[in-house]
Design a protein around this motif. Structure first.
Motif, PDB file in Angstrom:
ATOM      1  N   ASP A 153       0.853  -1.190   0.000  1.00  0.00           N
ATOM      2  CA  ASP A 153       0.000   0.000   0.000  1.00  0.00           C
ATOM      3  C   ASP A 153       0.894   1.247   0.000  1.00  0.00           C
ATOM      4  O   ASP A 153       2.123   1.179  -0.028  1.00  0.00           O
ATOM      5  CB  ASP A 153      -0.991  -0.020   1.171  1.00  0.00           C
ATOM      6  CG  ASP A 153      -2.329   0.634   0.816  1.00  0.00           C
ATOM      7  OD1 ASP A 153      -2.331   1.627   0.066  1.00  0.00           O
ATOM      8  OD2 ASP A 153      -3.378   0.152   1.291  1.00  0.00           O
ATOM      9  N   ARG A 154       0.262   2.399   0.073  1.00  0.00           N
ATOM     10  CA  ARG A 154       0.990   3.670  -0.080  1.00  0.00           C
ATOM     11  C   ARG A 154       1.659   4.089   1.232  1.00  0.00           C
ATOM     12  O   ARG A 154       1.300   3.635   2.318  1.00  0.00           O
ATOM     13  CB  ARG A 154       0.009   4.758  -0.524  1.00  0.00           C
ATOM     14  CG  ARG A 154      -1.105   5.032   0.469  1.00  0.00           C
ATOM     15  CD  ARG A 154      -2.030   6.143  -0.016  1.00  0.00           C
ATOM     16  NE  ARG A 154      -3.172   6.327   0.863  1.00  0.00           N
ATOM     17  CZ  ARG A 154      -3.155   7.050   1.986  1.00  0.00           C
ATOM     18  NH1 ARG A 154      -2.041   7.639   2.385  1.00  0.00           N
ATOM     19  NH2 ARG A 154      -4.250   7.177   2.715  1.00  0.00           N
ATOM     20  N   PHE A 155       2.638   5.005   1.103  1.00  0.00           N
ATOM     21  CA  PHE A 155       3.301   5.550   2.278  1.00  0.00           C
ATOM     22  C   PHE A 155       2.460   6.655   2.910  1.00  0.00           C
ATOM     23  O   PHE A 155       1.778   7.422   2.224  1.00  0.00           O
ATOM     24  CB  PHE A 155       4.684   6.099   1.910  1.00  0.00           C
ATOM     25  CG  PHE A 155       5.743   5.030   1.870  1.00  0.00           C
ATOM     26  CD1 PHE A 155       6.336   4.582   3.046  1.00  0.00           C
ATOM     27  CD2 PHE A 155       6.123   4.458   0.669  1.00  0.00           C
ATOM     28  CE1 PHE A 155       7.304   3.595   3.021  1.00  0.00           C
ATOM     29  CE2 PHE A 155       7.095   3.471   0.626  1.00  0.00           C
ATOM     30  CZ  PHE A 155       7.685   3.026   1.807  1.00  0.00           C
ATOM     31  N   LYS A 187       0.268   2.192   4.476  1.00  0.00           N
ATOM     32  CA  LYS A 187      -1.151   2.065   4.861  1.00  0.00           C
ATOM     33  C   LYS A 187      -1.423   0.672   5.435  1.00  0.00           C
ATOM     34  O   LYS A 187      -2.214   0.520   6.371  1.00  0.00           O
ATOM     35  CB  LYS A 187      -2.035   2.322   3.633  1.00  0.00           C
ATOM     36  CG  LYS A 187      -3.534   2.368   3.922  1.00  0.00           C
ATOM     37  CD  LYS A 187      -3.936   3.636   4.620  1.00  0.00           C
ATOM     38  CE  LYS A 187      -5.453   3.723   4.811  1.00  0.00           C
ATOM     39  NZ  LYS A 187      -6.185   3.866   3.540  1.00  0.00           N
ATOM     40  N   GLU A 188      -0.773  -0.357   4.899  1.00  0.00           N
ATOM     41  CA  GLU A 188      -0.958  -1.715   5.404  1.00  0.00           C
ATOM     42  C   GLU A 188      -0.497  -1.817   6.861  1.00  0.00           C
ATOM     43  O   GLU A 188      -1.149  -2.460   7.689  1.00  0.00           O
ATOM     44  CB  GLU A 188      -0.186  -2.711   4.543  1.00  0.00           C
ATOM     45  CG  GLU A 188      -0.386  -4.175   4.921  1.00  0.00           C
ATOM     46  CD  GLU A 188      -1.632  -4.786   4.301  1.00  0.00           C
ATOM     47  OE1 GLU A 188      -1.832  -6.006   4.465  1.00  0.00           O
ATOM     48  OE2 GLU A 188      -2.406  -4.046   3.651  1.00  0.00           O
ATOM     49  N   GLU A 189       0.620  -1.191   7.182  1.00  0.00           N
ATOM     50  CA  GLU A 189       1.141  -1.216   8.545  1.00  0.00           C
ATOM     51  C   GLU A 189       0.217  -0.465   9.498  1.00  0.00           C
ATOM     52  O   GLU A 189      -0.026  -0.900  10.632  1.00  0.00           O
ATOM     53  CB  GLU A 189       2.559  -0.634   8.547  1.00  0.00           C
ATOM     54  CG  GLU A 189       3.542  -1.528   7.797  1.00  0.00           C
ATOM     55  CD  GLU A 189       4.785  -0.832   7.290  1.00  0.00           C
ATOM     56  OE1 GLU A 189       5.664  -1.520   6.740  1.00  0.00           O
ATOM     57  OE2 GLU A 189       4.886   0.413   7.420  1.00  0.00           O
ATOM     58  N   TRP A 190      -0.312   0.652   9.028  1.00  0.00           N
ATOM     59  CA  TRP A 190      -1.290   1.415   9.813  1.00  0.00           C
ATOM     60  C   TRP A 190      -2.541   0.578  10.065  1.00  0.00           C
ATOM     61  O   TRP A 190      -3.081   0.568  11.180  1.00  0.00           O
ATOM     62  CB  TRP A 190      -1.639   2.696   9.065  1.00  0.00           C
ATOM     63  CG  TRP A 190      -2.744   3.493   9.703  1.00  0.00           C
ATOM     64  CD1 TRP A 190      -2.636   4.384  10.727  1.00  0.00           C
ATOM     65  CD2 TRP A 190      -4.130   3.476   9.323  1.00  0.00           C
ATOM     66  NE1 TRP A 190      -3.864   4.923  11.026  1.00  0.00           N
ATOM     67  CE2 TRP A 190      -4.795   4.385  10.184  1.00  0.00           C
ATOM     68  CE3 TRP A 190      -4.866   2.794   8.359  1.00  0.00           C
ATOM     69  CZ2 TRP A 190      -6.179   4.625  10.090  1.00  0.00           C
ATOM     70  CZ3 TRP A 190      -6.236   3.025   8.270  1.00  0.00           C
ATOM     71  CH2 TRP A 190      -6.880   3.934   9.128  1.00  0.00           C
ATOM     72  N   LYS A 191      -3.008  -0.124   9.033  1.00  0.00           N
ATOM     73  CA  LYS A 191      -4.207  -0.959   9.197  1.00  0.00           C
ATOM     74  C   LYS A 191      -4.012  -1.995  10.302  1.00  0.00           C
ATOM     75  O   LYS A 191      -4.900  -2.223  11.126  1.00  0.00           O
ATOM     76  CB  LYS A 191      -4.520  -1.698   7.882  1.00  0.00           C
ATOM     77  CG  LYS A 191      -5.045  -0.845   6.754  1.00  0.00           C
ATOM     78  CD  LYS A 191      -5.201  -1.722   5.509  1.00  0.00           C
ATOM     79  CE  LYS A 191      -5.448  -0.922   4.260  1.00  0.00           C
ATOM     80  NZ  LYS A 191      -5.443  -1.778   3.051  1.00  0.00           N
ATOM     81  N   THR A 202       5.915  -4.025  10.262  1.00  0.00           N
ATOM     82  CA  THR A 202       6.656  -3.872   9.017  1.00  0.00           C
ATOM     83  C   THR A 202       6.097  -4.913   8.053  1.00  0.00           C
ATOM     84  O   THR A 202       6.212  -6.116   8.310  1.00  0.00           O
ATOM     85  CB  THR A 202       8.166  -4.095   9.210  1.00  0.00           C
ATOM     86  OG1 THR A 202       8.658  -3.156  10.171  1.00  0.00           O
ATOM     87  CG2 THR A 202       8.909  -3.913   7.898  1.00  0.00           C
ATOM     88  N   CYS A 203       5.471  -4.457   6.991  1.00  0.00           N
ATOM     89  CA  CYS A 203       4.770  -5.362   6.082  1.00  0.00           C
ATOM     90  C   CYS A 203       5.556  -5.513   4.780  1.00  0.00           C
ATOM     91  O   CYS A 203       5.881  -4.526   4.121  1.00  0.00           O
ATOM     92  CB  CYS A 203       3.365  -4.845   5.786  1.00  0.00           C
ATOM     93  SG  CYS A 203       2.298  -4.831   7.253  1.00  0.00           S
ATOM     94  N   VAL A 204       5.817  -6.762   4.418  1.00  0.00           N
ATOM     95  CA  VAL A 204       6.707  -7.074   3.304  1.00  0.00           C
ATOM     96  C   VAL A 204       5.997  -8.016   2.331  1.00  0.00           C
ATOM     97  O   VAL A 204       5.392  -9.012   2.748  1.00  0.00           O
ATOM     98  CB  VAL A 204       8.008  -7.740   3.821  1.00  0.00           C
ATOM     99  CG1 VAL A 204       8.956  -8.039   2.666  1.00  0.00           C
ATOM    100  CG2 VAL A 204       8.682  -6.863   4.861  1.00  0.00           C
ATOM    101  N   ARG A 205       6.070  -7.700   1.055  1.00  0.00           N
ATOM    102  CA  ARG A 205       5.531  -8.597   0.020  1.00  0.00           C
ATOM    103  C   ARG A 205       6.629  -9.572  -0.389  1.00  0.00           C
ATOM    104  O   ARG A 205       7.775  -9.148  -0.654  1.00  0.00           O
ATOM    105  CB  ARG A 205       5.064  -7.787  -1.191  1.00  0.00           C
ATOM    106  CG  ARG A 205       4.298  -8.608  -2.214  1.00  0.00           C
ATOM    107  CD  ARG A 205       2.907  -8.961  -1.721  1.00  0.00           C
ATOM    108  NE  ARG A 205       2.005  -7.817  -1.732  1.00  0.00           N
ATOM    109  CZ  ARG A 205       0.788  -7.830  -1.194  1.00  0.00           C
ATOM    110  NH1 ARG A 205       0.346  -8.928  -0.579  1.00  0.00           N
ATOM    111  NH2 ARG A 205       0.014  -6.765  -1.229  1.00  0.00           N
TER     112      ARG A 205
END
Length: 342
Positions: free
Chosen positions: A201-203, A210-214, A232-235
């Protein structure tokens, strides 16, 4: 009693999984309709082994008289059509992020906070982010025992979290690597094949994505508003199955034997923690499974009352479609679906 159920976004990866799981779990349906965009109208899609549904146009569909609508069409589409369905008296279970943080919309993982369904006011229920869903399942029994106050999590998220196009991009790039084709980058910010990308997602202004915020705000809404979460979200180049390395800090001293016992007895969780080669679960092993698997449970001596664990889950099932169907099952069990004359 059977229920009239609409599946919105039926031609997408999660929509197809919704139909599959409704049939697998023998959800009490009297009628099912598959809905999608006008360009998909008229296509055929399977529901169970014997039934073929013809996809109908979401934009012109009348939800009046329908009991449940399981939405997974994308946030902008849900924003328009979920309130329309809810206003017609149909209970919406939405897989997108659009309604999750609205205060009058329950955000539910049934094994964790099913009672939140009783507070439904707008006929809309939100499904959490896939990475959040599996994490709160692992955290809930530990929180009940030791009162978690801080979580540090690193995720390793499959490309299916970005939909079918993300899976296609990994496949094409992987195949192209062996014939020296330059990678085409469209769905992700960098090449995903044989690589990992620390952005989903976006910074945001603080440097988080945004993924980390979610993960932080959804965990607080579902489990406890006092829990602090740093993610910390990693693809990663995995097709299906999210993995998470989780470190927790608790208020109470952690007893490892009690933690193991609680996880073994938790709904939706399977503990496989053998301290030997291969005595843990990896994402490829959880594909098609309903449960979230917890492994590598151990005391963290670097913080007071610390515990570390590893968990994996099929992100298309528990992270999305299965959780939505389980919410529907909870609504039935709690007698929260108003009866309609069909």
């Amino acid at each position: 009693m059977g229920y009239r159920v609409a599946v919105v976004g039926a031609t997408g990866a999660v929509g197809r999984e919704l139909l599959r799981i409704l049939a697998e779990r023998d959800f009490p349906v009297s009628e099912v309709v598959a809905l999608a965009s006008p360009r998909s109208a008229g296509r055929e899609i399977s529901f169970g082994d014997k039934t073929v549904l013809k996809v109908q146009n979401l934009e012109t569909f009348d939800f009046k008289g329908w009991d449940l609508a399981l939405f997974s069409p994308g946030g902008s589409v849900s924003a328009i059509h979920a309130p329309r369905a809810a206003k017609a008296g149909c209970i919406v279970i939405d897989n997108t992020s659009h309604f999750r943080m609205e205060p009058d919309v329950p955000l539910v993982v049934p094994e964790v906070n099913a009672n939140a369904l009783k507070k439904m006011k707008r006929n809309i229920i939100a499904n959490p982010n896939c990475s959040t869903a599996q994490m709160v399942l692992a955290l809930k029994p530990l929180h009940d025992l030791f009162t978690i106050r801080r979580v540090v999590v690193s995720t390793y998220q499959a490309v299916s979290g970005a939909g079918k196009d993300g899976m296609d991009e990994l496949f094409v790039q992987t195949k192209g690597t062996f014939v020296n084709d330059p990678p085409t980058i469209a769905q992700f910010t960098k090449q995903i094949a044989f690589n990992v990308i620390p952005q989903i997602d976006r910074f945001m202004d603080d440097g988080s994505t945004k993924e980390e915020w979610k993960m932080a705000v959804e965990t607080r809404k579902i489990l406890d508003p006092d829990i602090k979460v740093f993610a910390t979200c990693v693809r990663v180049p995995v097709f299906i199955g999210h993995s998470e390395a989780i470190s927790i800090e608790c208020e109470e001293p952690v007893d490892l034997a009690k933690a193991r016992h609680a996880l073994r007895n938790a709904d939706g969780v399977i503990l496989r923690d053998e301290r030997e080669d291969g005595g843990y679960v990896t994402p490829i092993e959880c594909v098609g499974e309903d449960d979230t698997y917890v492994s590598r449970l151990r005391i963290d001596p670097t913080v007071p009352n610390g515990l570390g664990l590893w968990c994996v889950s099929d992100n298309l099932r528990k992270g999305a479609a299965l959780n939505a169907v389980q919410i529907a099952e909870a609504l039935v069990a709690m007698d929260l679906i108003p009866s309609k004359s069909h």
